[in-house]
Design an enzyme around this catalytic site. Sequence first.
Site, short mmCIF file in Angstrom:
data_model
loop_
_atom_site.label_atom_id
_atom_site.label_comp_id
_atom_site.label_asym_id
_atom_site.label_seq_id
_atom_site.Cartn_x
_atom_site.Cartn_y
_atom_site.Cartn_z
N HIS A 53 50.94 -31.76 -4.54
CA HIS A 53 49.69 -30.97 -4.57
C HIS A 53 49.08 -30.98 -5.96
O HIS A 53 49.37 -30.14 -6.80
CB HIS A 53 50.02 -29.53 -4.14
CG HIS A 53 48.82 -28.72 -3.78
ND1 HIS A 53 48.82 -27.82 -2.73
CD2 HIS A 53 47.58 -28.67 -4.31
CE1 HIS A 53 47.62 -27.25 -2.65
NE2 HIS A 53 46.87 -27.73 -3.60
N ARG A 57 40.49 -34.10 -9.75
CA ARG A 57 39.07 -33.82 -10.02
C ARG A 57 38.15 -35.03 -10.05
O ARG A 57 36.95 -34.87 -10.18
CB ARG A 57 38.90 -33.06 -11.34
CG ARG A 57 39.63 -31.72 -11.39
CD ARG A 57 39.02 -30.71 -10.45
NE ARG A 57 39.65 -29.41 -10.57
CZ ARG A 57 40.05 -28.67 -9.54
NH1 ARG A 57 39.87 -29.09 -8.30
NH2 ARG A 57 40.62 -27.49 -9.73
N ASN A 87 39.65 -32.43 -2.35
CA ASN A 87 38.41 -31.65 -2.59
C ASN A 87 37.68 -32.11 -3.84
O ASN A 87 37.40 -31.34 -4.74
CB ASN A 87 38.73 -30.16 -2.65
CG ASN A 87 39.67 -29.79 -3.79
OD1 ASN A 87 40.40 -30.64 -4.29
ND2 ASN A 87 39.64 -28.53 -4.20
N ASN A 273 44.23 -19.30 -6.28
CA ASN A 273 44.16 -19.11 -4.84
C ASN A 273 45.24 -19.95 -4.16
O ASN A 273 45.23 -21.16 -4.30
CB ASN A 273 42.77 -19.51 -4.33
CG ASN A 273 42.55 -19.07 -2.89
OD1 ASN A 273 43.21 -18.15 -2.41
ND2 ASN A 273 41.65 -19.73 -2.21
N ASP A 300 50.10 -27.46 -7.50
CA ASP A 300 48.71 -27.03 -7.32
C ASP A 300 47.97 -27.09 -8.66
O ASP A 300 47.15 -26.23 -8.98
CB ASP A 300 48.62 -25.64 -6.70
CG ASP A 300 47.22 -25.35 -6.14
OD1 ASP A 300 46.35 -26.25 -6.17
OD2 ASP A 300 46.99 -24.21 -5.68
N HIS A 304 40.39 -26.80 -14.88
CA HIS A 304 39.02 -26.31 -14.87
C HIS A 304 38.44 -26.37 -16.27
O HIS A 304 39.14 -26.10 -17.26
CB HIS A 304 38.96 -24.87 -14.37
CG HIS A 304 39.15 -24.75 -12.89
ND1 HIS A 304 38.29 -25.33 -11.98
CD2 HIS A 304 40.10 -24.12 -12.16
CE1 HIS A 304 38.71 -25.06 -10.75
NE2 HIS A 304 39.81 -24.34 -10.82
#
Lengths: 423, 369
Positions: A53, A57, A87, A273, A300, A304
Amino acid sequence: MTAYVMKGVSLLGAAPRDLVVRDGRIADEPPGAGAEVIDAAGLVALPGLVDLHTHLREPGREDAETVETGSRAAAAGGYTAVCAMANTSPVADTAGVVEQVWRLGREAGLVDVQPIGAVTVGLAGRQLAELGAMATSAAQVRIFSDDGHCVADPRLMRRALEYVKAFDGVIAQHAEEPRLTEGAQMHEGEVSTRLGLTGWPAVAEEAIIARDVLLAEHVGSRLHVCHVSTAGSVEVLRQAKARGVRVTAEVTPHHLLLTDELATSYDPVYKVNPPLRTASDVRALRQALIDGVIDVVATDHAPHAVEDKECEWAYARPGMVGLETALPVVLSVLGEQWELIAERMSRAPARIAGLAGHGGDLAAAGSPATLTLVDPAARRTVDPSDLVSRSRNTPYAGTTLPGRIVATFLRGEPTVLDGKVVR
Amino acid sequence: MIKHLRSAADLDAETATLILDTAAEMATLAGREVKKLPTLRGRTVVNLFYEDSTRTRISFEAAAKRLSADVINFSAKGSSVSKGESLKDTALTLQAMGADAVVIRHPASGAPHRLASWVDGSVVNAGDGTHEHPTQALLDAYTMRSRLGRLDGLRVAIVGDVLHSRVARSNVLLLSTLGAQVTLVGPPTLIPIDVAAGLSGDASRRGDRLVPGEAAGGPSAPAGSAGGDEPRAVSPAAIAGLSGDASRRGDRLVPGGVAGAAGGGPAVSYDLDSVLPDSDVVMMLRVQSERMQDSYFPSAREYSRRYGLDMRRLRRLPEHAIVMHPGPMNRGMEIAPEVADSPRSTIVEQVANGVSARMAVLYLLLGGK
């Protein structure tokens, strides 16, 4: 190809020995002349870590991370394979995008980058993406996930679980009932009550996992549950596994170590999250990892940009970087249980992802020399500016953690030596 | 004196009492012809308002001006903020302009905490999201004390949408600090989860914490080997703490029941009629009728019937009890017009007291001494 001899290394905590690497494999004969000697006294060898996971990006948010920078961070953290979440922008919901990510991973050449395909077109939860096309593409996608979004529609989830059986795929579910988490900012409990932040109730995760294990059981499919975060989820999984449902589950390092109290600072570096939960959830997750109810530690890793974190809590993006601190965090939680760590961080994820060249037996001659050397005696204080990742959003700044990754080898080639990424 | 007022929890009993006493002195100014003190001459107070709130902004502006401070009103509309400037960049701008205090109203909970990490001046929370509104709690406490003569032992019912109310959170914390007994009343959907522990001033009543160095079990886990240096810097609160096994899910109680007050946290009741006879103060919260779209309650009519304060309910209160409302009111929803206008209502007084309380806060934070 250079041969290596790792002097005095301990395989998973066993008595020290010399480990010879030749032609990309573990060899049982002497290294021969010209072999490079690595002083591995005091170091422990693990099969190269595999992350189920990872958010790399790229394409779309190259200011936060790229396949190349994420690969470097992964290697620095002892990883030899990462599964790149879908994503991105554009979403990895076509053969074209997954092949692009796969190719970028090959070009970086530091870890095997295995793309994950989206379950639904644009992660919108309405229509299946071309799962078969992604499976038969050069990227050979086997894991499909709308991570970041839950496949909330039960009929669509059922179809996805069934459909991927044709190519032994697995659906990795981000378990979050969206109607129960509208506007949610943190774990729902006494801390959210005090802070006036909208709560993300544990039941929103547990209800989806309960539904999905029943669906998977009904259609005889494989299900993987991403980032399990609550004690209640552990109980649902425990029961499902006891019944023989083909379900696997992962937990993140941060859910094994941190709690919702950290939100008290309103510093969004702690916003993630699913959210950080309570101490009793943390304890249940640790026990589940030991028991095998949870199969895998997955990072995960969610890089950012600074502006997406240096702001009000509610406006910040959720997520933490994790590749470079995962093993130290797991060491701090489990202690030096090397066999268990190898299983949860290398072998089990390699099996779930179908990555044959990873999670091998380092004691067997002929195994791929895909491994990680760790110094368990070292202690390091995390400094965000030392991170190899392009982003700095680590929740462990200033924390001292055990263990240092000294070297990482991918098929006999070093990607990290003396703690530094080789290129 | 404390530097910032971000939460009512920033105030201990001594400091809170000092503010209320100072507010009482400030109130005597209002009766004078010249309503001004020179105390903050040359100091700059910025009103940084990201939400429209004329009442609160004017109250802070009047407070600062009566103390002779220079006041800069910075509203988000039509400013650099509407052009996408971040709170941090705005903070650095205010910092460069030498703001001694920034009064912030913001729709995001915790924005004052963030701001305080970026500016050197004092930060005063004038309402942040669904978190807190500490100066409202101060003016409410001031009003109660001046009407009823004390706060210690006072029985205060706070009624309505506690879940979304920053006024309620600040009042619970401040009133508990000052010895009052608070009961939260409303439909169960509008009472936040774990509220007795969450809003307890007493940290030991709060939930379970991980012990430092607490490693996972398992026969082969060498407890000491990894735990020695375990995280200390992350946050003492999150990783260190107390043991004890608080259950995760709510401490919601039986309908109509009252519990919780013993440890300093608020009690909860779902039955307004049963609470009123034992209340010295009843504080009605504004309830937005839009909440019914989210199924918090079925209709405005039903809400009003079960939790609205009308004349019939007013008569259940003891003789001396007062009725409060932070405004703006929904007349006919949570409070009947004749109740709002009754002599027991302190609603207009609260507005006047707001200026005195905010003067006291600015005076003390900015080192009036």
